[in-house]
Scaffold this motif. Structure first.
Motif, PDB file in Angstrom:
ATOM      1  N   LYS A 106       1.625  -0.978  -0.296  1.00  0.00           N
ATOM      2  CA  LYS A 106       0.252   0.012  -0.456  1.00  0.00           C
ATOM      3  C   LYS A 106       0.953   1.360   0.089  1.00  0.00           C
ATOM      4  O   LYS A 106       2.079   1.108   0.814  1.00  0.00           O
ATOM      5  N   GLY A 107       0.540   2.686  -1.178  1.00  0.00           N
ATOM      6  CA  GLY A 107       1.276   3.722  -1.142  1.00  0.00           C
ATOM      7  C   GLY A 107      -0.182   4.936  -1.502  1.00  0.00           C
ATOM      8  O   GLY A 107      -1.113   4.217  -1.068  1.00  0.00           O
ATOM      9  N   ASN A 108       0.712   5.128  -1.780  1.00  0.00           N
ATOM     10  CA  ASN A 108       0.126   6.553  -2.473  1.00  0.00           C
ATOM     11  C   ASN A 108      -0.605   6.310  -3.572  1.00  0.00           C
ATOM     12  O   ASN A 108      -1.554   6.916  -4.082  1.00  0.00           O
ATOM     13  N   PHE A 109      -0.543   4.921  -4.363  1.00  0.00           N
ATOM     14  CA  PHE A 109      -0.940   4.352  -5.174  1.00  0.00           C
ATOM     15  C   PHE A 109      -2.680   3.522  -5.013  1.00  0.00           C
ATOM     16  O   PHE A 109      -3.231   3.384  -6.088  1.00  0.00           O
ATOM     17  N   GLY A 110      -3.040   2.953  -3.840  1.00  0.00           N
ATOM     18  CA  GLY A 110      -3.559   2.758  -3.217  1.00  0.00           C
ATOM     19  C   GLY A 110      -3.137   1.175  -2.683  1.00  0.00           C
ATOM     20  O   GLY A 110      -1.971   1.634  -2.114  1.00  0.00           O
ATOM     21  N   ASP A 111      -4.029   0.124  -2.708  1.00  0.00           N
ATOM     22  CA  ASP A 111      -3.420  -1.111  -1.860  1.00  0.00           C
ATOM     23  C   ASP A 111      -3.655  -2.226  -2.906  1.00  0.00           C
ATOM     24  O   ASP A 111      -5.180  -2.117  -3.143  1.00  0.00           O
ATOM     25  N   VAL A 112      -2.711  -2.823  -2.899  1.00  0.00           N
ATOM     26  CA  VAL A 112      -3.466  -4.279  -3.744  1.00  0.00           C
ATOM     27  C   VAL A 112      -2.569  -5.529  -2.443  1.00  0.00           C
ATOM     28  O   VAL A 112      -2.181  -5.150  -2.173  1.00  0.00           O
ATOM     29  N   LYS A 113      -4.129  -6.369  -2.446  1.00  0.00           N
ATOM     30  CA  LYS A 113      -3.584  -7.649  -1.046  1.00  0.00           C
ATOM     31  C   LYS A 113      -4.026  -8.940  -1.937  1.00  0.00           C
ATOM     32  O   LYS A 113      -4.661  -9.234  -3.079  1.00  0.00           O
ATOM     33  N   LEU A 114      -3.691 -10.127  -1.744  1.00  0.00           N
ATOM     34  CA  LEU A 114      -3.554 -11.209  -2.333  1.00  0.00           C
ATOM     35  C   LEU A 114      -3.536 -12.081  -1.384  1.00  0.00           C
ATOM     36  O   LEU A 114      -2.880 -12.508  -0.817  1.00  0.00           O
ATOM     37  N   GLY A 115      -5.248 -13.028  -0.981  1.00  0.00           N
ATOM     38  CA  GLY A 115      -4.746 -14.083  -0.348  1.00  0.00           C
ATOM     39  C   GLY A 115      -6.492 -14.413   0.481  1.00  0.00           C
ATOM     40  O   GLY A 115      -7.422 -14.527  -0.707  1.00  0.00           O
ATOM     41  N   SER A 116      -6.628 -14.705   1.037  1.00  0.00           N
ATOM     42  CA  SER A 116      -7.794 -15.082   1.815  1.00  0.00           C
ATOM     43  C   SER A 116      -8.237 -13.741   3.063  1.00  0.00           C
ATOM     44  O   SER A 116      -7.782 -13.480   3.706  1.00  0.00           O
ATOM     45  N   TYR A 117      -9.143 -13.527   2.609  1.00  0.00           N
ATOM     46  CA  TYR A 117      -9.849 -11.822   3.219  1.00  0.00           C
ATOM     47  C   TYR A 117     -11.708 -11.666   3.095  1.00  0.00           C
ATOM     48  O   TYR A 117     -12.333 -13.033   1.917  1.00  0.00           O
ATOM     49  N   ASP A 118     -12.576 -11.139   3.429  1.00  0.00           N
ATOM     50  CA  ASP A 118     -13.933 -11.364   3.335  1.00  0.00           C
ATOM     51  C   ASP A 118     -13.895 -10.629   1.762  1.00  0.00           C
ATOM     52  O   ASP A 118     -13.307 -10.097   1.574  1.00  0.00           O
ATOM     53  N   THR A 119     -14.743 -10.953   1.881  1.00  0.00           N
ATOM     54  CA  THR A 119     -15.078 -10.645  -0.019  1.00  0.00           C
ATOM     55  C   THR A 119     -15.911  -8.795   0.161  1.00  0.00           C
ATOM     56  O   THR A 119     -16.128  -8.688   1.097  1.00  0.00           O
TER      57      THR A 119
END
Length: 343
Positions: A106-119
């Protein structure tokens, strides 16, 4: 109609917050926090021709959260939450499950995440009107045919920064052809979901679409299967001790879903009021469900959830919650109570 009550209940159980987490490492730009909770309760669930009850684990969790400062404008992070400990019967039930596990940047560009989490549709549409501890009213996932325990896994999501209160998110759930929970024989599948959220003052507005692409395919030997689509709108407004929420959620099914679940489509309209009285919360949700059963047949449900919690300290909370689903013979209605100790 098949309802995944217990799966929905566990998925909707309140997860631990890292607010009281203990920092176990903080050096060279890396911080690691440890947190968790033990949640034990008692529940009684109506089966339609009687009731069943038990003392149960409501989502006991052990979590690790870590962040690393890559440079002044970029942070790498991860989160791992393990649950399924069956804290009420730990000595006789082996551990064999998990909850959240993801990594991102995450940073000024936004947030990217990969894995298992709430839809995304759960985060932005369901949660504002859902139960705080055990289970709430129906949502679009309640109408998915078959086992949907993999609903939160294998996701990739990008969330933009806020542009004057406006934020958007896009993502996919990907099931490769090596996955045992892939519903399409010998092919890879990917879903698409996206949404927009707008915050102005104390008001949050959100809209989400999910094409449920990984639920298409071959189901229980029925050949090609179209799982339909899910849509949702939500609004939440906070004022002093009150938080008022509303949602419209639609499960837009197909002839295939009607054949397996007896539901062509369903519209869900819900409102919730939460009152924070200082040591806890009092809350109530009402939802009207309009179900299209096909062949010019329909069914409506009036669902009500009531709940309250009380925090003896910031670490110890007691709760009681009940939901009436308005199904035939009161099937699925429940009352649950218990406590949570968090750190």
């Amino acid at each position: 109609m098949k309802k995944t009550l217990l799966a929905t209940a566990i998925a909707g159980a309140m997860c631990a917050s890292a607010a009281q987490a203990a920092t176990v490492y903080n050096q060279d730009g890396t911080q690691v926090d440890l947190y968790g909770n033990v949640q034990l309760g008692y529940r009684s669930v109506d089966t339609g021709d009687g009731s069943v009850d038990d003392i149960f684990d409501n989502g006991t969790t052990l979590g690790v959260a870590a962040e690393h400062q890559v440079n002044p404008g970029l942070i790498a992070y991860l989160k791992l939450e393990l649950d399924g400990f069956a804290g009420d019967e730990l000595k006789s039930t082996p551990y064999g499950s998990g909850d959240t596990a993801y990594a991102g940047m995450k940073g000024n560009f936004g947030d990217v995440k990969l894995g298992s989490y709430d839809t995304l549709i759960d985060d932005w549409v369901k949660d504002p009107v859902d139960g705080s501890w055990y289970a709430g009213v129906y949502n679009s996932a309640s109408y998915l045919a078959g086992d949907n325990n993999d609903r939160e896994g294998d996701q990739l999501t990008y969330k933009s920064p806020s542009f004057g209160g406006l934020q958007f998110a896009v993502g996919t759930q990907y099931k490769g052809d090596a996955e045992t929970d892939n519903r399409v024989e010998s092919d890879s599948t990917a879903s698409f979901f996206g949404g927009v959220k707008y915050t102005v003052g104390a008001l949050d507005l959100a809209a989400v679409y999910d094409n449920l692409g990984t639920y298409d395919g071959t189901v229980a030997g029925n050949g090609d299967y179209d799982a339909g689509d899910a849509y949702g709108l939500s609004a939440q407004y906070a004022m002093a001790a009150w938080t008022l929420s509303a949602k419209y959620e639609r499960y837009d099914g197909t002839d295939d879903t009607e054949a397996l679940t007896n539901v062509d489509n369903a519209n869900m309209y819900a409102v919730k009021a939460n009152y924070a009285y200082g040591m806890g919360n009092l809350y109530a949700t009402y939802q009207y469900v309009d179900q299209d059963l096909g062949d010019n047949d329909s069914e409506s449900l009036n669902q009500v959830m009531l709940g309250a919690d009380y925090s003896l300290t910031s670490a110890v909370t007691y709760f009681v919650e009940g939901t009436m689903y308005d199904e035939q013979d009161d099937e699925g209605d429940f009352v649950a109570t218990g406590l949570a100790f968090t750190f």
